[in-house]
Scaffold this motif. Structure first.
Motif, short mmCIF file in Angstrom:
data_model
loop_
_atom_site.label_atom_id
_atom_site.label_comp_id
_atom_site.label_asym_id
_atom_site.label_seq_id
_atom_site.Cartn_x
_atom_site.Cartn_y
_atom_site.Cartn_z
N ARG A 213 1.15 -1.38 -0.16
CA ARG A 213 0.04 0.16 -0.09
C ARG A 213 1.06 1.06 0.21
NH1 ARG A 213 -2.69 -2.96 3.53
NH2 ARG A 213 -5.18 -3.91 3.33
N GLN A 214 1.77 1.50 0.53
CA GLN A 214 2.40 2.32 0.92
C GLN A 214 3.51 2.16 -0.42
OE1 GLN A 214 6.08 1.55 2.91
NE2 GLN A 214 6.14 4.26 3.60
N THR A 215 3.60 1.66 -1.18
CA THR A 215 4.62 1.66 -2.66
C THR A 215 3.97 1.96 -3.50
OG1 THR A 215 6.04 0.27 -1.68
CG2 THR A 215 6.03 0.26 -3.78
N LEU A 216 2.17 1.56 -3.27
CA LEU A 216 1.35 1.80 -4.73
C LEU A 216 1.26 3.57 -4.45
CD1 LEU A 216 -0.47 1.46 -6.78
CD2 LEU A 216 -2.04 0.87 -5.28
N ASP A 217 1.05 4.12 -2.71
CA ASP A 217 0.84 5.29 -3.28
C ASP A 217 1.90 6.49 -3.57
OD1 ASP A 217 -2.16 4.97 -1.72
OD2 ASP A 217 -0.63 5.12 0.45
N ASN A 218 3.02 5.84 -2.76
CA ASN A 218 4.14 7.02 -3.39
C ASN A 218 4.66 6.10 -4.71
OD1 ASN A 218 5.04 7.36 -0.85
ND2 ASN A 218 6.14 5.56 -0.93
N ALA A 219 3.98 5.50 -5.60
CA ALA A 219 3.96 5.41 -7.01
C ALA A 219 2.97 6.88 -8.00
CB ALA A 219 4.02 4.12 -7.50
N LEU A 220 1.40 6.40 -7.03
CA LEU A 220 0.61 7.19 -7.52
C LEU A 220 0.75 8.78 -7.15
CD1 LEU A 220 -2.00 4.75 -6.63
CD2 LEU A 220 -1.43 5.18 -9.28
N GLU A 221 2.26 9.09 -6.36
CA GLU A 221 1.66 10.64 -5.70
C GLU A 221 2.53 11.24 -6.40
OE1 GLU A 221 1.45 10.52 -1.38
OE2 GLU A 221 -0.88 9.89 -1.92
N LEU A 222 3.95 10.17 -6.50
CA LEU A 222 5.14 10.83 -6.65
C LEU A 222 5.94 10.03 -8.39
CD1 LEU A 222 7.82 9.98 -3.94
CD2 LEU A 222 6.36 11.80 -4.24
N GLY A 223 5.00 9.57 -8.71
CA GLY A 223 5.38 9.13 -9.81
C GLY A 223 5.71 7.78 -9.89
N PRO A 224 6.26 7.01 -10.74
CA PRO A 224 6.93 5.77 -10.72
C PRO A 224 8.39 5.62 -10.68
CG PRO A 224 5.01 5.21 -11.94
CD PRO A 224 5.59 6.35 -12.03
N TYR A 225 9.24 6.71 -11.66
CA TYR A 225 10.91 6.92 -10.98
C TYR A 225 11.01 7.62 -10.24
CZ TYR A 225 15.24 9.11 -13.04
OH TYR A 225 16.69 9.29 -12.53
N ASP A 226 11.11 8.30 -9.23
CA ASP A 226 10.71 8.71 -7.71
C ASP A 226 10.39 7.99 -6.90
OD1 ASP A 226 12.27 11.03 -8.89
OD2 ASP A 226 10.09 12.47 -9.05
N ALA A 227 9.25 7.23 -7.33
CA ALA A 227 8.91 5.78 -6.27
C ALA A 227 10.09 4.88 -6.06
CB ALA A 227 8.20 5.51 -5.99
N LEU A 228 10.91 4.53 -6.90
CA LEU A 228 11.60 3.64 -6.64
C LEU A 228 13.11 3.04 -5.85
CD1 LEU A 228 12.36 0.30 -8.90
CD2 LEU A 228 12.92 2.26 -10.24
N THR A 229 12.60 1.86 -5.76
CA THR A 229 13.88 1.60 -4.25
C THR A 229 14.40 0.15 -4.71
OG1 THR A 229 12.53 0.77 -2.69
CG2 THR A 229 12.38 3.35 -2.76
N GLY A 230 15.21 -0.01 -4.09
CA GLY A 230 15.26 -1.68 -3.69
C GLY A 230 16.34 -1.52 -4.28
N PRO A 231 17.08 -2.75 -4.14
CA PRO A 231 18.44 -3.65 -4.76
C PRO A 231 19.07 -3.46 -6.24
CG PRO A 231 17.15 -5.74 -4.40
CD PRO A 231 16.20 -4.14 -3.87
#
Length: 284
Positions: A213-231
């Motif tokens: 849910r947190q990741t989906l909210d970030n992707a929708l609000e910030l955009g996929p590029y800025d919401a991307l994290t991880g290894p």
């Protein structure tokens, strides 16, 4: 007041017909279906419309909604064209998510304006659909005048109409499928892996749900590029290697690799060389 005829009184057909009647802006002339008893039940739910069993019995209307399954749209359009009841200048439209106005070509050849109107909404239960339809986005494509008139129809029902690019219907529907169906599959994949790790089943939902849910909210609000994290974004080769080592299921491993390559592409210039090339080699 404009007149409306609905061919096909399944869940979507009866829901839109009821909303049109409730709007007070449309007079429902005819409702048509293949089976008498469900058609009578639909007519009772809608509260208007004459029951019709054959195309040639349909009265001339301003709008014709072909609310039939996707595979039946083109045959239905041919049948309506052969019946010759739809006057030139009227609008015929369907509600398929992937099919476009071209499915109604036999009617277009007779001067009928053709389009498609797809509400991005689930019509599992007509009563709930009627109660919750307000604000639904409705995708339009087809003849310009038909789309203009259907914008008014969608707004009267409580929807929010918008236009698709010419030829964009399949891409539009693919996008909805990725957002909906693939999200469900990703949830199943994540649950499979946490079960493999020994996470108790009763903890899988809170463990994954909060993060998703947190990741989906970030992707929708910030955009996929800025919401991307991880290894993969960090260029962490060792972590990706360890992930791949525990993916014993061939389908799961193939999906991880395919999605991993998309992460590399989305990361763009934040992922430096040579990490990019090493990751692509791992994920091929």
């Amino acid at each position: 007041m404009q007149t409306l005829t609905v061919v096909g009184m399944g869940r979507l057909g009866r829901s839109l017909a009821r909303l049109a009647v409730m709007s007070g802006e449309y007079c429902l002339l005819d409702v048509m279906g293949r089976r008498p008893q469900p058609l009578r039940e639909a007519r009772e739910f809608v509260g208007a419309g004459r029951l019709v069993g054959e195309m040639r019995q349909l009265a001339a209307a301003d709008l014709y909604l072909l609310a039939v399954p996707d595979a039946a749209i083109a045959p239905c359009a041919r049948g309506l064209a052969l019946a010759g009841v739809a006057p030139a200048g009227s609008v015929a439209f369907h509600a398929s998510g992937v099919g476009d106005a071209q499915l109604l070509q036999p009617l277009a050849e007779q001067g009928v304006l053709t389009a498609s109107l797809h509400p991005a909404f689930s019509f599992a239960d007509p009563q709930r659909a009627v109660e919750g339809f307000a604000g639904t986005l409705c995708a339009l494509e087809g003849d310009e005048e038909a789309c203009r008139r259907l914008e008014g129809f969608a707004r009267a029902l409580g929807g929010r109409p918008f236009r698709l690019a010419p030829g964009g219907k399949a891409a539009y529907h693919a996008g909805l499928s990725v957002a909906s169906n693939f999200l469900v599959v990703l949830t199943a994949m994540a649950r499979q892996l946490t079960a493999q790790a020994g996470v108790p089943p009763e903890l899988a939902q809170p463990l994954l749900g909060g993060l998703m849910r947190q990741t989906l909210d970030n992707a929708l609000e910030l955009g996929p590029y800025d919401a991307l994290t991880g290894p993969i974004l960090r260029g962490d080769i060792g972590t990706v290697e360890r992930h791949l080592a525990v993916l014993g299921d061939a389908g799961l491993a193939a999906a991880y690799r395919a999605l991993g390559r998309q992460v590399v592409a989305l990361a763009g210039d934040r992922l430096q060389e040579p990490a990019r090339q090493r990751l692509l080699a791992l994920l091929c």
